[in-house]
Design a protein around this motif. Structure first.
Motif, short mmCIF file in Angstrom:
data_model
loop_
_atom_site.label_atom_id
_atom_site.label_comp_id
_atom_site.label_asym_id
_atom_site.label_seq_id
_atom_site.Cartn_x
_atom_site.Cartn_y
_atom_site.Cartn_z
N VAL A 157 0.99 -1.19 0.05
CA VAL A 157 -0.02 -0.05 0.06
C VAL A 157 0.97 1.25 0.05
CG1 VAL A 157 -2.01 1.13 1.27
CG2 VAL A 157 -1.59 -1.39 1.16
N ASP A 158 0.49 2.09 -0.88
CA ASP A 158 1.55 3.23 -1.12
C ASP A 158 1.75 4.37 -0.05
OD1 ASP A 158 2.17 2.45 -3.68
OD2 ASP A 158 0.83 3.56 -4.78
N LYS A 159 0.54 4.50 0.75
CA LYS A 159 0.30 5.43 1.76
C LYS A 159 1.19 4.90 3.06
CE LYS A 159 -4.20 4.10 3.26
NZ LYS A 159 -5.47 4.51 3.72
N HIS A 160 1.47 3.64 3.06
CA HIS A 160 2.21 3.07 4.47
C HIS A 160 3.46 2.80 3.85
CE1 HIS A 160 -1.89 1.24 5.54
NE2 HIS A 160 -1.94 2.40 5.90
N ARG A 161 4.34 3.08 5.00
CA ARG A 161 5.86 2.77 4.76
C ARG A 161 6.00 1.49 5.14
NH1 ARG A 161 8.90 7.40 4.63
NH2 ARG A 161 10.78 6.39 5.39
N GLN A 162 6.73 0.74 4.30
CA GLN A 162 6.87 -0.71 4.49
C GLN A 162 8.36 -0.95 4.36
OE1 GLN A 162 4.30 -2.22 1.23
NE2 GLN A 162 3.21 -3.33 2.88
N PRO A 163 9.06 -1.92 5.45
CA PRO A 163 10.22 -2.28 5.23
C PRO A 163 10.63 -2.86 3.90
CG PRO A 163 9.13 -3.66 6.62
CD PRO A 163 8.16 -2.70 6.17
N PRO A 164 11.82 -3.05 3.54
CA PRO A 164 12.24 -3.86 2.19
C PRO A 164 11.72 -5.45 2.60
CG PRO A 164 14.07 -2.36 3.04
CD PRO A 164 13.09 -2.37 4.12
N VAL A 165 11.77 -5.61 3.68
CA VAL A 165 11.40 -7.15 3.84
C VAL A 165 10.60 -7.43 5.19
CG1 VAL A 165 13.56 -8.19 2.69
CG2 VAL A 165 13.41 -7.92 5.22
N ASN A 166 9.51 -8.25 5.26
CA ASN A 166 9.01 -8.68 6.25
C ASN A 166 9.75 -10.03 6.69
OD1 ASN A 166 7.44 -6.43 6.43
ND2 ASN A 166 5.58 -7.49 5.21
N LEU A 167 9.70 -10.39 7.95
CA LEU A 167 10.73 -11.47 8.61
C LEU A 167 9.43 -12.23 9.34
CD1 LEU A 167 13.39 -12.88 8.96
CD2 LEU A 167 13.65 -11.39 11.16
N ASN A 168 9.48 -13.60 9.10
CA ASN A 168 8.84 -14.62 9.61
C ASN A 168 7.41 -14.41 9.71
OD1 ASN A 168 11.32 -15.77 10.59
ND2 ASN A 168 11.17 -14.28 12.54
N VAL A 169 6.99 -14.38 8.00
CA VAL A 169 5.60 -14.10 8.02
C VAL A 169 5.16 -15.24 6.85
CG1 VAL A 169 5.27 -11.98 8.47
CG2 VAL A 169 6.14 -12.49 6.30
N HIS A 170 4.17 -15.45 6.25
CA HIS A 170 3.40 -16.07 5.39
C HIS A 170 4.20 -15.95 4.29
CE1 HIS A 170 -0.40 -17.36 3.06
NE2 HIS A 170 0.62 -18.15 2.81
N VAL A 171 4.61 -16.74 3.37
CA VAL A 171 5.35 -16.66 2.12
C VAL A 171 4.32 -17.40 1.01
CG1 VAL A 171 7.29 -16.89 0.40
CG2 VAL A 171 7.58 -16.45 2.92
N TYR A 172 3.88 -16.76 -0.05
CA TYR A 172 3.06 -17.62 -0.85
C TYR A 172 2.93 -17.02 -2.46
CZ TYR A 172 1.11 -13.28 1.46
OH TYR A 172 0.98 -11.93 1.71
N SER A 173 2.70 -18.21 -3.15
CA SER A 173 2.50 -17.92 -4.50
C SER A 173 3.87 -17.94 -5.47
CB SER A 173 1.80 -16.96 -5.02
OG SER A 173 0.29 -16.79 -4.25
#
Length: 273
Positions: A141-157
């Motif tokens: 989502v553009d309006k949210h600052r997101q880190p380059p990676v998320n650690l220890n979450v669901h990986v899919y597709s």
């Protein structure tokens, strides 16, 4: 400029979608080598559309009403990749429409090869990344600052699988969530890149594949099956106007840290982007 390509083999399991299988077209356009993995009875259809050299056949045809076809295919693909000597392999859903780089809150279309290669190089810098991959375009989502990676979450597709990780697919329902939870419970890390994204068609907008599992009360059965496998970790709730599995505390209970490899080579900078 020479194209940047993934160094690990890329597989695309597919069933019943020879006429609307998008991922192979993206990979062909971007010059990324891959193997479509299909049932023998569907080989001719897929080969005519994407080239026989790009198609691998499973050693079986699924029986009518089969619900574990993808599960069996995923494990067969891992065996095939391990036999090749590769340390990791990719499994991409067959309904990916393209790849993007997220840069300064912008999403810029890029080639598949560089997106996959960045994920590979990042994963290889650590000894304990069991599963890694690219986030969905729609979840960035553009309006949210997101880190380059998320650690220890669901990986899919769009998933890169480390063959040193002992866990294999075991659930015909929510197989991706289950294997991520098993990896995390076993002390491995999972990594989801936000710096690079993939665009996936929404579930139930295409025929074939796993669509049959979602009809009628399919979503409820799938969520409850995962809850039974992970009591106290997974709940069944109503979200997005439908039954949905929910991992307790949004995966935040998993806090294993990445372990850097010693003597790392310098990073590759911008990869020509």
């Amino acid at each position: 400029m020479t194209r940047i390509l993934p160094k690990y083999p890329v597989y695309v399991p597919s069933a019943g979608r020879a006429d609307n299988c998008f991922t192979p077209g993206v990979l062909l356009r971007d010059g990324v080598p891959f193997k479509l993995v299909v049932q023998p009875k569907e080989f001719d259809e897929y080969a005519a559309r994407f080239g026989a050299e790009n198609v691998l056949t499973l050693p079986w045809n699924n029986e009518p009403g089969c619900t574990d076809g993808l599960l069996r295919s995923r494990n067969w693909i891992r065996d095939h990749a391990e036999a090749s000597g590769a340390a990791r392999h990719w499994q991409l859903d067959d309904n990916l429409m393209g790849f993007w780089r997220r840069w300064k809150a912008r999403k810029i279309r890029c080639e598949a090869g560089v997106a996959l290669r960045v994920c590979e190089d990042f994963s290889d810098r650590y000894t304990n990344v069991g599963l890694s991959g690219l986030n969905y375009y729609m979840f960035s989502v553009d309006k949210h600052r997101q880190p380059p990676v998320n650690l220890n979450v669901h990986v899919y597709s769009c998933t890169l699988v480390n063959h040193a990780m002992p866990f294999r697919w075991r659930s015909e329902f929510n197989d991706d969530v289950d294997i991520c939870l098993r990896a995390l419970a076993g002390g491995w890390c999972t990594v989801l890149l936000n710096a690079f994204l993939c665009w996936k068609m929404k579930t139930m907008t295409m025929t074939g594949g796993q669509s049959g599992l979602y009809v009628e009360d399919g979503r409820l059965r799938m969520a409850r099956a995962l809850q039974r496998a992970w009591p106290g970790v997974v709940e069944t709730k109503r979200r997005f106007n439908r039954p949905q599995h929910v991992v307790k505390n949004s995966w935040k209970n998993f806090d294993t840290k990445l372990i850097r490899r010693p003597n790392l080579p310098p990073d590759k900078g911008e990869y020509g982007l």
